[in-house]
Structures are given as C-alpha cells and as structure tokens.
Design a protein around this motif. Sequence first.
Motif, PDB file in Angstrom:
ATOM      1  N   HIS A 209      37.041   7.244 -14.968  1.00 29.02           N
ATOM      2  CA  HIS A 209      38.468   7.798 -14.472  1.00 29.02           C
ATOM      3  C   HIS A 209      38.633   7.276 -12.577  1.00 29.02           C
ATOM      4  CE1 HIS A 209      42.212   9.856 -13.835  1.00 29.02           C
ATOM      5  NE2 HIS A 209      41.323  10.273 -12.566  1.00 29.02           N
ATOM      6  N   ALA A 210      37.975   7.729 -11.819  1.00 25.52           N
ATOM      7  CA  ALA A 210      37.739   7.262 -10.465  1.00 25.52           C
ATOM      8  C   ALA A 210      37.477   5.884  -9.946  1.00 25.52           C
ATOM      9  CB  ALA A 210      37.380   8.262  -9.726  1.00 25.52           C
ATOM     10  N   VAL A 211      36.575   4.945 -11.408  1.00 26.15           N
ATOM     11  CA  VAL A 211      36.748   3.384 -11.419  1.00 26.15           C
ATOM     12  C   VAL A 211      38.171   3.254 -11.232  1.00 26.15           C
ATOM     13  CG1 VAL A 211      35.951   1.671 -11.943  1.00 26.15           C
ATOM     14  CG2 VAL A 211      34.625   3.607 -11.100  1.00 26.15           C
ATOM     15  N   ALA A 212      38.749   3.568 -13.211  1.00 27.39           N
ATOM     16  CA  ALA A 212      39.734   3.048 -13.539  1.00 27.39           C
ATOM     17  C   ALA A 212      40.932   3.149 -12.598  1.00 27.39           C
ATOM     18  CB  ALA A 212      40.270   3.533 -14.468  1.00 27.39           C
ATOM     19  N   ALA A 213      41.224   4.575 -11.873  1.00 27.20           N
ATOM     20  CA  ALA A 213      42.667   4.883 -10.999  1.00 27.20           C
ATOM     21  C   ALA A 213      42.670   4.577  -9.802  1.00 27.20           C
ATOM     22  CB  ALA A 213      41.811   6.687 -10.484  1.00 27.20           C
ATOM     23  N   TRP A 214      41.732   4.018  -9.440  1.00 24.96           N
ATOM     24  CA  TRP A 214      41.498   3.102  -8.077  1.00 24.96           C
ATOM     25  C   TRP A 214      41.479   1.685  -8.068  1.00 24.96           C
ATOM     26  CZ3 TRP A 214      36.764   4.203  -4.163  1.00 24.96           C
ATOM     27  CH2 TRP A 214      36.395   3.480  -3.201  1.00 24.96           C
ATOM     28  N   LEU A 215      40.938   1.337  -9.649  1.00 20.57           N
ATOM     29  CA  LEU A 215      41.735   0.142  -9.655  1.00 20.57           C
ATOM     30  C   LEU A 215      43.199   0.432  -9.946  1.00 20.57           C
ATOM     31  CD1 LEU A 215      38.284  -1.459 -11.665  1.00 20.57           C
ATOM     32  CD2 LEU A 215      38.807  -2.892  -9.005  1.00 20.57           C
ATOM     33  N   HIS A 216      43.510   0.512 -10.487  1.00 13.42           N
ATOM     34  CA  HIS A 216      44.950   0.733 -10.967  1.00 13.42           C
ATOM     35  C   HIS A 216      46.136   0.646 -10.001  1.00 13.42           C
ATOM     36  CE1 HIS A 216      48.992   2.543 -12.589  1.00 13.42           C
ATOM     37  NE2 HIS A 216      48.385   1.718 -12.832  1.00 13.42           N
ATOM     38  N   ARG A 217      45.236   2.008  -8.500  1.00 21.28           N
ATOM     39  CA  ARG A 217      46.035   1.564  -7.061  1.00 21.28           C
ATOM     40  C   ARG A 217      45.832   0.310  -6.654  1.00 21.28           C
ATOM     41  NH1 ARG A 217      42.827   5.889  -6.895  1.00 21.28           N
ATOM     42  NH2 ARG A 217      41.161   5.092  -5.255  1.00 21.28           N
ATOM     43  N   LEU A 218      45.278  -0.399  -6.987  1.00 20.11           N
ATOM     44  CA  LEU A 218      44.754  -1.439  -6.450  1.00 20.11           C
ATOM     45  C   LEU A 218      45.721  -2.374  -6.831  1.00 20.11           C
ATOM     46  CD1 LEU A 218      41.529  -1.792  -4.797  1.00 20.11           C
ATOM     47  CD2 LEU A 218      42.979  -1.960  -3.719  1.00 20.11           C
ATOM     48  N   GLU A 219      45.362  -2.850  -8.150  1.00 20.84           N
ATOM     49  CA  GLU A 219      46.235  -3.458  -9.052  1.00 20.84           C
ATOM     50  C   GLU A 219      47.006  -3.592  -9.821  1.00 20.84           C
ATOM     51  OE1 GLU A 219      42.761  -5.779 -10.844  1.00 20.84           O
ATOM     52  OE2 GLU A 219      42.099  -6.483  -8.844  1.00 20.84           O
TER      53      GLU A 219
END
Length: 398
Positions: A209-219
């Motif tokens: 969840h943390a990785v996917a949410a972070w990438l979603h925030r970025l891109e």
Amino acid sequence: MEGRPRGPDAQGAFTRSLCDALGRAVDAAGAGPVFVASYGPGPTEADLPDPLRRSAFTYDNALAAIALQACGDLPRARRIGDALLHALGHDRTFGDGRIRNAYRAGPVGEGTALLPGWWDARQNLWAEDGYQDGTATGNVAWAALALLNLDGSAPSAGYRAGARRMLGWITANATDARAPEGFSGGRDGFDPAQTVLAWKSTEHNLDVHAVAAWLHRLEGRPEDARTAATARRFLDAVFASGPGAFRLGTTPEGRLQPTDHVALDTQLWPLIGVAAAPATWRRSLAYAEAHLATAGGFDFNEDRDGLWVEGTAQAALAYRVLGRPEEADRLLSTIARQVSPSGLLFATDVPSLSTGIPIGPASQQADFFYFRRPHLGATAWGVLAATGWNPFTGNRVE
C-alpha cells in the motif's frame, strides 16, 4: 554509548552516534555500491554462524539506506540504493524485477548480484539458505520504499523507475483475488523452481500500500491507485474489531489468522504507513501496550520473553506520529541502553528472543529467533524513531 539520553542535546548526541555507526558499517563493507552485513557477532561469539556470516538482508539494507538519508548522509544512503538497483538488473537466474531476501555483504561489483552462502565441508559443497534465496513480497516493497525515499533527493538517478519495476513484480506475481483480496507472500526456496507462498501478510500488504500510494502521489497512475486500494481493503479486513488488533494475515488456504498470536510490527505499521488511518485502528497500539509490552519497551510477540529493540523503536516512531512525544522519548531511553561496542544497536536484550513464527514453509516449528547481536535493522529503526523520519512517506513527523 550506553546510558539514557536526557534532554535534546543528549538525544541529539545519541542520534549522531547511531548515524555514525551506520556510516562506519557502510564504509566497512567496501568501496562503491555495497550491501551491508545485517549482524555482527554477539558478546559471547567469536563469529557468526555460517548462514549469517556474509548475509546482508534486503530489509535491513533498505532501512539503513532510509535511515542514512534521515541522518543527512545521502552519499552513503545512495551506495546502498545503487546496490539495490544493481541487484534488480543483475539477478543470476531471473529477469522479472524481483529482489532476493538477502545478498552477499560487500561491494556488488559489475556482474551478477551475489547471494549469501558458505562452504559446507561436511557435505563438500557450496550451501545456500532457501529463505535468503527467496523473494518475500514485503522485502521487495521495502527495497522500493528505499528507492522512493532516495528519489526525493536524487530524482535523476533512476530510483523511481527501479521502485516501479519492483512494484510491477509484486502485482504480476503476488496478486491474490481470494477473499480478502490482497497480495500473497512471494517465493521461497532455491533457483529455479521456487515455492509460491500462498499466505497473505498484513505487514506485506501495508508495505505494498505504501509503495503504490507513494507512486500514485508522484505520477497519478490509476493502476497504482487500484493497487493501493486493494492493499488497504486487506488491512481493513484483517483488523479484528473485537480485541482491536491486526491479525498476522491469512493462512495459505486463505483463512484469517486468529488473534491469539500477533506481532508488534503488525500493530504499529498501519498507524505509520496509511494516511488518514481510521481512528479505530489506534486501538492496536493500546492492544500492544496491554499484551506485548515488556520492561521499558516491547517484545515481538505476546510471550514477553525479552526486549525487541527494533520493534521498540518502531513503537517510538508510532508514538511520534500519534502526537505522543513523551512516550517516544521514554522508549528511546530504553533503546539507548542497547548499544553494542560497534555502535550498532543489539537486536534484543536477552540471549535469544522468540517470535512464535517459522522462518519459511519448510520449517516444522517456530524457528525464527532474534539473538543478542549488533543489528543493522534495529539501528536503522532507532535512527528513524530519533529523527522522526517516516519511511513509508519520506517525511519527518512534525
């Protein structure tokens, strides 16, 4: 540095001592991109057992890279991050974006990323460990988190692309539609025919969840939002509202694990790693206080047979995130009494700390223990707690 950090100046000195110890560990590993050994010999040991002597666990190294960034030591943090990138592109068997659970400590060089192992004179062969050769979903996610933390300071270094490839391996190989839908454990065993781990871990799903949410925030990619949402629904499903605790996850058959055996990190990480976490989840910290606390800190599990230093540091960071700095400082005082002669924190304050869980699917008993040895991962969590650095977001706690 033994003793109790009193006041901001002493706590700052304690933090600097941990940062210096991490820096020395990186330098001792060699030149250029390196993997750092996870453990050193304990007070009663002349050397480590063969399976640990040259083992650099991915989780510990990912944490060390993040902690060094929290220390302000970006060059050394990047040396580990670059080793993770090298391993991603130079696996000896697979080219699908996986990261192994451990690598051989030392410089990575230019060729294949080396895995740990030892010469077994009795059998007259080179031996390896099936868990270390495997790929746990959570460890892939932690490697991605390390790269995302570094991406904020070195956006042109390829770290974000590496993290995306790692998340791609998870979604392609660990997506599990069985209710509760989420991400399964990964792979275990020796190349090339590894065992699929069908259980789902609360901790692993939090990491994803943390990785996917972070990438979603970025891109802003929709697929990242879907991945984050899937992992978040799993967290909702494994929260047991009766006792107010997070289950370990599911069994290989897909059944929810009971709440008669839990782990400390499973109670803490959702409070740190999920933005706007439900208020009811905070009951998991109260559950940990009631069932997992030990003298001055916390144990790994409910048997309370010793202090788990890494987990106590995680609890200190959770207290900071929840606006309870006094409790965080109290735990840091406990941690400060667990500094080894090398400057790294010991993993525990007792000779052997049980966890109640097996190392892998071949284990016939709960054979995962922590020992009183200097531990890279515990030291990294100590830095994160002392500096207030959230590894799941790359931000400091205000």
